[in-house]
Write an enzyme that holds these catalytic residues in place. Structure first.
Site, PDB file in Angstrom:
ATOM      1  N   ASP A   1       0.864  -1.165   0.000  1.00  0.00           N
ATOM      2  CA  ASP A   1       0.000   0.000   0.000  1.00  0.00           C
ATOM      3  C   ASP A   1       0.912   1.231   0.000  1.00  0.00           C
ATOM      4  OD1 ASP A   1      -2.419   1.603   0.459  1.00  0.00           O
ATOM      5  OD2 ASP A   1      -1.630   1.850   2.481  1.00  0.00           O
TER       6      ASP A   1
ATOM      7  N   ASP B   1      -0.240   5.197   0.967  1.00  0.00           N
ATOM      8  CA  ASP B   1      -0.531   6.165   2.024  1.00  0.00           C
ATOM      9  C   ASP B   1      -0.684   5.475   3.375  1.00  0.00           C
ATOM     10  OD1 ASP B   1      -1.417   8.884   0.424  1.00  0.00           O
ATOM     11  OD2 ASP B   1      -1.942   7.062  -0.671  1.00  0.00           O
TER      12      ASP B   1
ATOM     13  N   ASP C   1      -1.600  -0.845   5.959  1.00  0.00           N
ATOM     14  CA  ASP C   1      -1.777  -0.205   7.264  1.00  0.00           C
ATOM     15  C   ASP C   1      -3.226  -0.145   7.709  1.00  0.00           C
ATOM     16  OD1 ASP C   1      -2.726   3.068   6.880  1.00  0.00           O
ATOM     17  OD2 ASP C   1      -2.173   1.905   5.122  1.00  0.00           O
TER      18      ASP C   1
END
Length: 272
Positions: free
Chosen positions: A19, A21, A182
């Protein structure tokens, strides 16, 4: 032995998907600036950076709806107003990313994986148009062979379609692959794709501890995955960065090719 190998029964993964961001970069400050510019232009009260931090993770259209509604559901927003607000937001966010930073340990970890010959891909819900220029600014683009943005395919995470697509392109199986993110969306996408998932504790999981999503491993710094491996490994000098035009073409090719493999992916996804 690295923690990568601990997760895969003593083997390094052939493919690691990331991922963006909240995993590799902290982009909240610039996203918040764009959100506030949008709200100001529409005569709305400011949102505040902490609210923006809670709202991101499901793509720009949902972020805009949440900002207009001032809640996580993004409910009660007129579609025409949402379309106008999205245009304003995209234009504002296109203006620069000077406040976006790479998290500690990211460059070192990506360099180590590259040295081991591990293929890497980036799968993000961020609109595709922003991804390659941002990677250029942050000197991260040279590490990724495949880049899938939030509008590259019809599905976004938590749908596993992008993960399955990249594994198909890389010629790897779920047992040879790993996803690092995240948020809940990342964990759900990884589980649906059948790959191991490592989650960063510092990211943007809508204000909830990422441990609640039950990833295979939770870490506080990406470099924890290679702890003890860097001391004995000589520093490497990378070649010239992959040009932005080449990486742009990878993104465009991904968009063009996904239709050709979607039926095969569907069979793979639902195979008993």
């Amino acid at each position: 032995m690295s923690r990568f190998e601990q997760l895969l029964q003593g083997r390094l993964p052939k493919l690691v998907m990331f991922d963006l961001d909240g995993t590799l970069i902290d982009s909240v400050p610039d996203l918040a600036v764009a959100v506030e510019a949008m709200l100001l232009k529409l005569g709305r009260p400011p949102a505040g950076i902490e609210n923006v931090r809670l709202w991101i993770g499901n793509g720009a259209p949902m972020l805009v709806r949440r900002a207009l509604a001032s809640n996580m559901e993004g409910s009660g927003v007129d579609d025409t107003e949402a379309e106008l607000a999205l245009e304003i937001f995209m234009e504002a966010y296109d203006g620069g990313h000077e406040h976006t930073k790479v998290y500690p340990g990211v460059h070192e970890s990506l360099k180590w994986l590259q040295k081991q010959g591990v293929e890497m891909a980036l799968i993000t819900n961020k609109p595709e148009r922003f991804v390659a220029p941002l990677l250029d600014e942050l000197k991260l683009g040279r590490f990724f062979r495949w880049i899938v943005g939030g509008d590259t395919m019809p599905q976004k995470k938590p749908d596993p379609a992008a993960l399955l697509f990249v594994m198909k392109m890389a010629g790897t199986t779920p047992a040879q692959s790993m996803f690092i993110g995240d948020s809940r969306n990342d964990v759900l996408a990884a589980k649906a794709a059948g790959v191991r998932c490592v989650a960063l504790s510092y990211g943007y999981n809508h204000g909830r501890p990422i441990e609640e999503e039950s990833p295979d491993m939770v870490i506080g710094n990406l470099q924890e995955l290679i702890a003890g491996c860097l001391d004995s490994a000589p520093e490497i000098t990378l070649g010239n960065s992959v040009s932005s035009s080449r990486r742009d073409s990878i993104v465009v090719v991904t968009r063009k090719l996904w239709m050709k493999v979607i039926k095969a992916l569907a069979r793979w996804r639902w195979r008993a």
